[in-house]
Structures are given as C-alpha cells and as structure tokens.
Scaffold this active site. Structure first.
Site, PDB file in Angstrom:
ATOM      1  N   CYS A  94      38.590  39.006  53.605  1.00 11.26           N
ATOM      2  CA  CYS A  94      37.630  39.789  52.829  1.00 11.26           C
ATOM      3  C   CYS A  94      37.585  39.303  51.385  1.00 11.26           C
ATOM      4  CB  CYS A  94      37.986  41.275  52.902  1.00 11.26           C
ATOM      5  SG  CYS A  94      36.848  42.317  51.955  1.00 11.26           S
TER       6      CYS A  94
ATOM      7  N   CYS B 136      37.242  42.068  48.773  1.00  9.85           N
ATOM      8  CA  CYS B 136      38.490  42.809  48.538  1.00  9.85           C
ATOM      9  C   CYS B 136      39.469  41.977  47.708  1.00  9.85           C
ATOM     10  CB  CYS B 136      39.189  43.154  49.859  1.00  9.85           C
ATOM     11  SG  CYS B 136      38.109  43.759  51.145  1.00  9.85           S
ATOM     12  N   ASP B 137      39.614  40.699  48.051  1.00  8.65           N
ATOM     13  CA  ASP B 137      40.743  39.933  47.528  1.00  8.65           C
ATOM     14  C   ASP B 137      40.373  38.779  46.599  1.00  8.65           C
ATOM     15  OD1 ASP B 137      42.496  41.549  48.993  1.00  8.65           O
ATOM     16  OD2 ASP B 137      42.227  40.334  50.793  1.00  8.65           O
TER      17      ASP B 137
END
Ligand code: NDP
Length: 313
Positions: free
Chosen positions: A137, A140-141
C-alpha cells in the site's frame, strides 16, 4: 436449536468494528466474528499516520486493539472464529461458524475485507513480517520512503497509480513489469511513462528482495528475455499486483463484479439481499483505506438499524 442474532457482523477490520460500535450503541446487540486474521489487513501495517485523530500516528495492531476495546465498551459480543457457509435464500439469513454452529440472523453486515496479493518469495515474506520495507500500500507506507529509492512490481492501474504517488515522495521509482506491456489503461500507463523519476523495466521479474537481515536494501531482478540478472538499490519494495476480496462464501447469493467485489446499491451499504449489508474493502477496489472502511462500516450499521426499524414499526 440455532442461535438467533439481531445483527451479525462478519470481520474485524476498521469496517467491522465501526459497524459494531454503531450497532451496539443503537441497541442492536451485535455479535462480531473476527475471522481468520483478527484485526484485518492493518495488523500487517507498521505505522498508521493518516487516520484522523492520531496526531502522533499509531501502529496498525495498536489501532485495531483500540477499535476492538471501543466496540467492547458498548457490549459487542466479539467472538473468535470464522464463517464458513451462508444461506441468504430465505427470509432468515443463516450463517455457519466452522461448518457446525448455525446462527439465524435478522441482519448481516459483511466486513470481510480483501487481501493484497504478494509474489510469494521467501525474502519478500521475510521483510514483510519484519516490517522492514515490503508493502502492498503506497498510500499507507510511501511517506516512510520519502527522498529514498524504491521498487514497485505490477503493471495494472493500481501499480501505475501507486508508482505515480511514490514518484512525488521518492527520488527514484523503478517499476517492474513482467510482460512487454502494461495491463493498465492507456492514460495511466502514459502518465507513468512520462514521469521523469520513474524507470520502467519491461520483461523483468523479481528474483529476490535483498536486505541486511532487518531492512530492505535492494531488489535482484531478472530479464525474462535475456535472462540477465542485476541488483537495484532500494529501501522499499512495493507490491501492486492486485487484491482478492474475501467474498467467496457469498458468491451464490450476492451480486459481485468479475473479481468478486460485492456490489452495493450506490450511496448505501445495501446488497441485492434485503437485510444483508456490505462495508469496507469487500465492496471497494478503489479507495481501500482504513478511514473509508470505517465510514462504510458506520453506513452499514445505520442501514441495518433502519431496516429493522421498518419491521418493528
Ligand atoms: P490488475 O489485476 O488489473 O493488475 C495486476 C497486475 O499485476 C497485472 O499487470 C499483472 O501482470 C501483475 N502481476 C500479477 N501477478 C504478478 C506477478 N506474480 N509478478 C509480476 N506481476 C504480476 O490489478 P489492479 O489492482 O491494478 O486493478 C484491479 C482493478 O481495479 C482493475 O480493474 C483496475 O482497472 C481497477 N483500478 C482502477 C483504478 C482507477 O481507475 N483509478 C485504480 C486502481 C485499480 P500481467 O499484466 O502480466 O498479468
């Protein structure tokens, strides 16, 4: 005698727990089955920095424990175990836990999520488990790799979107495409191709994710035409080869798209079966965020409450 339940919630990610908080506070006495991965996809994430309300960030597992505690505070009946079979053909929705325990439900909220696909390489799984630089992701990261070099594998719309997202944060993004062309739409592929700090390697597959035992340091790749192998320095390895919604047990009863995402009536959480609602990634291949899953969990609980209220007059 089968157990009678007013509101059964299947799944324990942000969608399931949010549905539980709303359903419990509406006195629907929800029963929630956690499934085979209690806490869902967020339990494989390190730091969550984009969920509003956590100015310092929070780890994925910690956030899931807090959501669980919040659902418990309002007396959600949270249970270990997973649903193996359903029958939504009649007026009462039947659900089986581990094939034997039968539950009759007035409403069902499906929050079974989706699972990111991985390559399955031992080195990939090792650094994924360690939280050392493998992610599925970018939204997300990606932030953790700003001003660094990363590699992304995949050639669909997700991979193109994520590569483009990463290119704004990272100094260099190397994209590994296993065939000699993209699967992505022309417009997405063209956007990636004209982004200066994205290098696309066609006919290229991942041999190994390299690391120092703790974190990723590079990726060994092989050209599947010339069979030449070389190493690419990188601190992050992003996998964007698709997701699989966890919806197989519902396929005989619910309308789904060709990948298995459950179709909901737009703007609601309603499925084609009255009294069965869907929330989170099981119906969402576009946003796939904890906050959007939580939002649709709330919608599902409100839709279920209104459905019950219509019966009760
Ligand atoms: P897709 O299934 O479309 O693409 C998966 C990609 O991963 C393919 O290019 C495939 O390669 C590659 N792949 C699969 N397995 C491997 C492997 N083992 N090694 C290397 N590469 C591999 O998944 P997406 O998640 O990209 O998209 C899912 C759906 O969501 C699609 O319908 C897409 O259009 C849609 N979507 C739309 C967006 C938008 O419109 N903004 C954004 C994101 C997704 P190959 O091509 O060789 O099979």
């Amino acid at each position: 005698m089968s157990e009678q339940v007013k509101c059964l919630i299947i799944g324990s990610g942000p969608a399931g727990y949010t549905a539980a908080i709303y359903a419990a506070r509406a006195n629907m006495k929800p029963v929630l089955y956690q499934g085979s991965q209690p806490g869902g996809q967020l339990t494989t994430t390190n730091e969550v920095e984009n969920f509003p309300g956590y100015p310092e960030g929070v780890t994925g597992p910690e956030m899931m424990i807090q959501l669980q505690d919040q659902a418990k505070r309002f007396d959600t009946d949270i249970r270990n175990g997973w649903v193996t079979k359903v029958d939504f053909s009649g007026p009462v929705h039947k659900v089986w836990i581990h094939d034997d325990t039968e539950i009759h439900c007035e409403t069902v909220i499906i929050s079974t999520g989706a699972s990111a696909k991985y390559l399955g390489l031992e080195s990939e799984q090792k650094y994924l488990q360690l939280g050392g630089g493998v992610s599925a992701c970018a939204v997300c990261d990606g932030f953790f790799y700003r001003n660094q070099e990363v590699v992304i594998v995949g050639a669909g719309d997700s991979a193109c979107e994520e590569a483009h997202y990463l290119s704004k944060l990272c100094t260099k993004v190397t994209m590994l495409v296993r065939r000699d062309e993209f699967r992505a739409s022309k417009i997405m592929a063209a956007r990636v191709a004209k982004t200066e700090n994205i290098e696309i390697l066609f006919n290229t597959e991942t041999e190994e994710v390299l690391g120092d035992g703790q974190v990723v340091t590079g990726v060994r790749v092989r050209n599947n035409r010339t069979h030449t192998v070389h190493d690419i320095p990188a601190t992050g390895f992003f996998v964007a080869i698709g997701h699989e919604p966890n919806t197989a047990i519902f396929k005989d009863f619910l309308n789904m798209d060709e990948t298995g995402y459950i179709k909901n009536t737009p703007g609601t959480s309603k499925t084609n079966v009255a009294g069965v609602f869907v929330s989170g990634d099981a119906a969402d291949h576009v946003y796939r965020q904890a906050i959007t899953a939580a939002g649709t969990g709330c919608m599902a609980a409100l839709d279920a409450e209104r459905y019950l209220a219509a019966f009760e007059g």
